[in-house]
Every structure is written in structure tokens, then in C-alpha cells.
Design an enzyme around this catalytic site. Structure first.
Site, PDB file in Angstrom:
ATOM      1  CE  LYS A   1      -3.841  -1.829   2.780  1.00 43.94           C
ATOM      2  NZ  LYS A   1      -4.925  -1.712   1.780  1.00 43.94           N
TER       3      LYS A   1
ATOM      4  NE  ARG B   1     -10.595 -10.115  -1.701  1.00 45.32           N
ATOM      5  CZ  ARG B   1     -10.938  -9.210  -2.605  1.00 45.32           C
ATOM      6  NH1 ARG B   1     -11.353  -9.585  -3.804  1.00 45.32           N
ATOM      7  NH2 ARG B   1     -10.897  -7.927  -2.327  1.00 45.32           N
TER       8      ARG B   1
HETATM    9  N1  BES Z   1      -7.965  -3.814   4.529  1.00 47.94           N
HETATM   10  C1  BES Z   1      -8.179  -3.417   3.182  1.00 47.94           C
HETATM   11  C2  BES Z   1      -9.501  -2.697   2.972  1.00 47.94           C
HETATM   12  C3  BES Z   1      -9.695  -1.375   3.689  1.00 47.94           C
HETATM   13  C4  BES Z   1      -9.623  -0.196   2.999  1.00 47.94           C
HETATM   14  C5  BES Z   1     -10.032  -1.340   5.035  1.00 47.94           C
HETATM   15  C6  BES Z   1      -9.847   1.009   3.635  1.00 47.94           C
HETATM   16  C7  BES Z   1     -10.238  -0.143   5.688  1.00 47.94           C
HETATM   17  C8  BES Z   1     -10.156   1.027   4.997  1.00 47.94           C
HETATM   18  C9  BES Z   1      -8.170  -4.652   2.276  1.00 47.94           C
HETATM   19  O1  BES Z   1      -7.366  -5.702   2.698  1.00 47.94           O
HETATM   20  C10 BES Z   1      -7.650  -4.202   0.960  1.00 47.94           C
HETATM   21  O2  BES Z   1      -6.534  -3.817   0.900  1.00 47.94           O
HETATM   22  N2  BES Z   1      -8.494  -4.275  -0.060  1.00 47.94           N
HETATM   23  C11 BES Z   1      -8.119  -3.889  -1.371  1.00 47.94           C
HETATM   24  C12 BES Z   1      -8.649  -4.923  -2.343  1.00 47.94           C
HETATM   25  C13 BES Z   1      -8.110  -4.814  -3.729  1.00 47.94           C
HETATM   26  C14 BES Z   1      -6.621  -5.096  -3.746  1.00 47.94           C
HETATM   27  C15 BES Z   1      -8.835  -5.793  -4.627  1.00 47.94           C
HETATM   28  C16 BES Z   1      -8.743  -2.523  -1.654  1.00 47.94           C
HETATM   29  O3  BES Z   1      -9.831  -2.252  -1.177  1.00 47.94           O
HETATM   30  O4  BES Z   1      -8.094  -1.711  -2.328  1.00 47.94           O
HETATM   31 MN    MN Z   2      -5.358  -5.513   2.057  1.00 51.56          MN
END
Ligand code: BES
Ligand code: MN
Ligand code: ZN
Length: 489
Positions: free
Chosen positions: A265, A339
Site C-alpha cells: 500500500k 478474503r
Molecule cells: N484492509 C483493506 C480494505 C480497507 C480499505 C479497510 C480502507 C479499511 C479502509 C483490504 O485488505 C484491501 O486492501 N483491499 C483492497 C482490495 C483490492 C486489492 C482488490 C482494496 O480495497 O483496495
Molecule cells: Mn489488504
């Protein structure tokens, strides 16, 4: 925090502050009128002067009025009476509590109105307890000071006690989520869970690395491999009904820190990722309340705990994982880790004899894009079960909204090399494609997924609750269980 019924008059209450409700149109509630009379009509004059409007969550403070024993009289806006529901009462009590808690207080008396329904009273008590508790765990000078005691006007002891337990358990969840990843990691979370279970009449079982390997939890284990912290699976049980009665499973995503893994990230998106175990913390807070309230239902809480990091053994793009159920999953983004963790935990729940499932997860940014930061997304394979959850959420004033699970979306997670892949086709509908993957692991049981990526953690404070963890959906889960325990009519 103690919670008791206020037995004296409002003017005579032995409290540091007395909080009364004021409505948007007709203004004075019954208790506000009583206080107004005791102080020579000052509230009426302030309303005429438009200093007090009754607008939702507006707080106004008066000091040193001789007709009232308490040093401080606080009015709080209730909004229009017609839209007064459990949520409005929760927020009003919270807003007053948050304002008062800027200095240390002993006893605070709440008298929002004299005709609150039982459900509004427990929401209000919980709101007051949540409102006066801040996130400043590490500050020498705290910005908020939880009250020692809350007095509630005209509340039955059972609603006050339920409110007290709910407020305490929401704060338990908030604290756990607010604690940084240096302190809360899979092993320490499991420790907190085991200790809590022992104190609240629940049993706890912890699966360590060896057990997770023996159980072939290949999806969860892959996510954990990049971290120096070992994963855990915590199973907390509440046996509230007979052994043959159905069991509800509450499943939580417990990623104690989400760096994104190799699909790392950007720094700005990572800085609050200690909150990525909010699903697990919500399950644990709800289990605590269910145990303390001794609700007559069998409930099992399962929390999948891992840290998603980039260590030398980290799982990689292109890897194909074999989940506990036997399904294979192609990894095309290591940041879609929640997931994968849930795939195995849902399988444990499903194969372990659960009859219906709710899972909670800070799963997708896409859900926040779709619904904003204050609303949790619901996705289901069973409309009746989802409706039960929506009804419970409405009864405690928490905001949820359902997203569709049309069969068209199944194609989006088809993989060229494995049974499924861990991201959709492009970014559209990301909350739903994530849920579509989860659906593959619930074995056809009635299941509802709650994406709490929006409401679980706030960047800035609300009038009724500090910034940081919100404890969203703890009260709704407890309400769902309470309703399951009511004799069918
Ligand atoms: N933990 C994140 C989602 C999240 C985003 C939680 C903002 C709290 C606040 C999750 O693991 C994630 O990174 N999801 C990705 C999925 C994508 C890579 C398909 C996302 O939402 O960008
Ligand atoms: Mn994630
Ligand atoms: Zn995550």
C-alpha cells in the site's frame, strides 16, 4: 462505569452535571421543562434568544444555577421528535457525554426525555459510555475523561444494565482496534480473547501455527508467511441454549496490520491499517456482551488473526493456494488478503457445525466508495437472514445497506489457472467480487457478510464519538442474537 436509575428529582440530583433533551420544534422535553422551572425559565429564554435550537446533537452548557444542585446543566439537541429513534438517542447522549468529558467528572445524570422506549434507553446509556471514552490511550494529558457513574432518569434496571454492558463492550472493541499493531498482533489478540472469555462465562480455543498447518488452512497461512508474527485462529463459544439447538457463527477478519504485502500500500493508505482487525474485534466485543447478558442462544465466534507483511517468505503474485476446503485460489494481489483469511475461517465455521453465519470484515475500499464512511455494506446468499440483520441494525440505529449478489458477478472471479482468483476483473464492483469469493466457502449455509471498511475507523471525530475505532456493529450483532433468542410468535 456504574449505571443507576436516578431516583431523586432532577433539581435535587447528586451529580456533577444534569443532561436534558431539547427538540427541534416543540423544544423542551418533560425533564427539560422541570429543570427550566427550577431555574426560573432560563432555558425558555435561551430558546427564545435562539441560543438553544434543539438541532440534533447541539450541546449547550449552563453553570452555577442555584435552583439545581448539579454545578452544570447541559442541554442536548434531540432533533425533530418524529425522527427520534434509537440511533438519534445514542448520538444525542454521546454528544453530551463527549462535551462534558473534556474535564474529569464523577457522576453525570441523563434525562433526555421521560417517554423513551426500552430500546432507546439501552442505546442512550451505551451512547453516553462510548461518548465519554476517547482514543488517547498514550497521552499524558487525556482529552477525554470517562465518567465514574451515570444516572439515568426513568429507566428500568434491565434496560440500564443492557445499556451498560453494550457500552462497555463497544468500548472494549474500540480499545482493541485503537491499540497499535506493535501491541496487538495475532498472539496478543488471542491472549486478550482467552482472558476475556474466562471472565465472561465463555470458552476459548486457540489454534496455533502447528494446528493451522494440520488443518490445512492454506489460504490463511499464505497471508501470514510474510510476517515475523505467527498467525492464530481463536474460537470463542457461548453455550446459551441446549446442545441440539442451532448455532450461529460470527466470523471476523483479524488482520492485525495490513501493509498490503508485496502489492504494498502507499504510505497514506497504510497509516490506519492497525484497524484491519476490526472485524475480529467486533466479533469479540459482541461475544463478550452475549456472554455477560447470558443470551439464550448458542453462538460461536471465530477470529482469523494474521499480519499481512512483506517478509522474505511472503506469498507472491501468481501463487496458487489450496484453501482448507480444497478449492484453489490464484493470488493476483496480495492486498486482497482479507478474503483469503476468511475463506479458511468460514470453512472452519461451516464444517464445525454452524447453522448460520455472519462475517464482519474491513474488507474493501470499494465498499467505502459505494456507501461512504458511515454505512456498512451487507451481502448475502439468503435474503431472509439478511433482512433479520437489517431489522436489528435499524432497531439500534446503526446504518447498513445491502449490495446485490447477482450471479453475473461470479464470472469476475474465475481464474485461468485455479478454481478462483482473489481479485475481480478490474476494480468495479470490488465490494461484491470480494463477497463472491467468500460465498464459495460457506457451504450453502444462510450467510450474511458485513463490510465495515467504512464505519469501523474514523479519521476525524464525530460530535458523539472520538476519532479512531467506532465499535460499529457490536450492538447490532448483540441485537440479532437477542432476537434469535426470543420465543417465536
Ligand atoms: N484492509 C483493506 C480494505 C480497507 C480499505 C479497510 C480502507 C479499511 C479502509 C483490504 O485488505 C484491501 O486492501 N483491499 C483492497 C482490495 C483490492 C486489492 C482488490 C482494496 O480495497 O483496495
Ligand atoms: Mn489488504
Ligand atoms: Zn485488509
Amino acid at each position: 462505569m456504574e449505571v443507576r436509575t436516578l431516583t431523586s428529582s432532577l433539581a435535587g440530583a447528586q451529580a456533577d452535571a444534569v443532561v436534558v433533551g431539547v427538540y427541534a420544534e416543540e423544544k423542551l422535553s418533560a425533564p427539560a421543562r422541570e429543570v427550566d422551572e427550577a431555574i426560573g425559565g432560563l432555558l425558555t429564554r435561551l430558546i427564545e434568544a435562539k441560543e438553544i435550537s434543539g438541532k440534533g446533537n447541539e450541546v449547550f452548557t449552563l453553570w452555577g444555577q442555584s435552583g439545581v444542585k448539579a454545578k452544570q446543566i447541559v442541554t442536548v439537541g434531540m432533533g425533530p421528535r418524529a425522527s427520534r429513534d434509537a440511533g438519534a438517542v445514542h448520538r444525542a447522549a454521546g454528544a453530551a457525554a463527549r462535551a462534558i468529558s473534556s474535564k474529569a467528572r464523577g457522576t453525570v445524570a441523563f434525562a433526555l426525555d421521560d417517554d423513551l422506549e426500552a430500546a432507546a434507553i439501552d442505546s442512550g446509556v451505551a451512547g453516553a459510555m462510548v461518548g465519554c471514552q476517547g482514543q488517547d490511550l498514550f497521552r499524558a494529558e487525556r482529552r477525554q475523561h470517562p465518567f465514574q457513574e451515570i444516572l439515568w432518569w426513568k429507566g428500568e434496571a434491565t434496560s440500564l444494565e443492557r445499556g451498560r454492558v453494550l457500552g462497555e463492550c463497544v468500548n472494549f472493541t474500540r480499545r482493541l482496534v485503537n491499540q497499535p499493531a506493535q501491541d496487538i498482533y495475532p498472539e496478543s489478540f488471542a491472549q486478550v480473547a482467552s482472558e476475556m472469555a474466562g471472565q465472561c462465562g465463555l470458552t476459548a480455543e486457540v489454534w496455533d501455527l502447528a494446528r493451522l498447518e494440520a488443518e490445512r488452512c492454506g489460504a490463511l497461512l499464505a497471508v501470514a508467511r510474510g510476517s515475523a508474527r505467527e498467525p492464530r485462529l481463536v474460537i470463542v463459544r457461548h453455550q446459551g441454549a441446549s446442545e441440539v439447538a442451532p448455532t450461529l457463527a460470527l466470523v471476523g477478519k483479524g488482520v492485525t496490520f495490513d501493509s498490503g504485502g508485496l502489492s504494498i500500500k502507499p504510505s497514506d493508505s497504510m497509516k490506519t491499517m492497525k484497524c484491519d482487525m476490526a472485524g475480529a474485534a467486533t466479533v469479540l466485543g459482541a461475544m463478550r456482551a452475549i456472554g455477560l447478558l447470558k443470551l439464550p442462544v448458542n453462538v460461536v465466534g471465530l477470529m482469523g488473526l494474521v499480519e499481512n507483511m512483506t517478509g522474505p517468505a511472503a506469498y507472491k503474485l501468481g501463487d496458487v493456494l489450496t484453501a482448507r476446503s480444497g478449492k484453489t485460489i490464484e493470488v493476483l494481489n496480495t492486498d486482497a488478503e482479507g478474503r483469503l483469511v476468511l475463506a479458511d475461517v468460514l470453512d472452519v465455521a461451516q464444517s464445525g457445525g454452524a447453522d448460520r453465519i455472519i462475517d464482519l470484515a474491513t474488507l474493501t475500499g470499494a465498499c467505502v466508495v459505494a456507501l461512504g464512511t458511515e454505512v456498512a455494506g451487507l451481502m448475502t446468499n439468503d435474503q431472509t437472514w439478511c433482512d433479520q440483520l437489517s431489522t436489528a441494525a435499524a432497531a439500534c440505529g446503526e446504518s447498513v445497506w445491502q449490495l446485490p449478489m447477482f450471479a453475473e458477478y461470479d464470472e469476475l472471479i474465475q481464474s485461468e489457472v485455479a478454481d478462483i482468483k482473489n481479485i475481480g476483473q478490474g476494480r468495479w464492483g470490488g465490494a461484491i467480487t470480494a463477497a463472491k469469493l467468500l460465498e464459495q466457502f460457506v457451504g450453502g449455509l444462510p450467510w450474511t457478510h458485513i463490510d465495515i471498511a467504512g464505519p469501523a475507523f474514523r479519521d476525524s471525530a464525530k460530535p458523539w464519538c472520538d476519532a479512531g475505532a467506532s465499535g460499529a456493529m457490536v450492538r447490532t450483532l448483540v441485537e440479532v442474537v437477542r432476537r434469535l433468542g426470543e420465543p417465536a410468535s
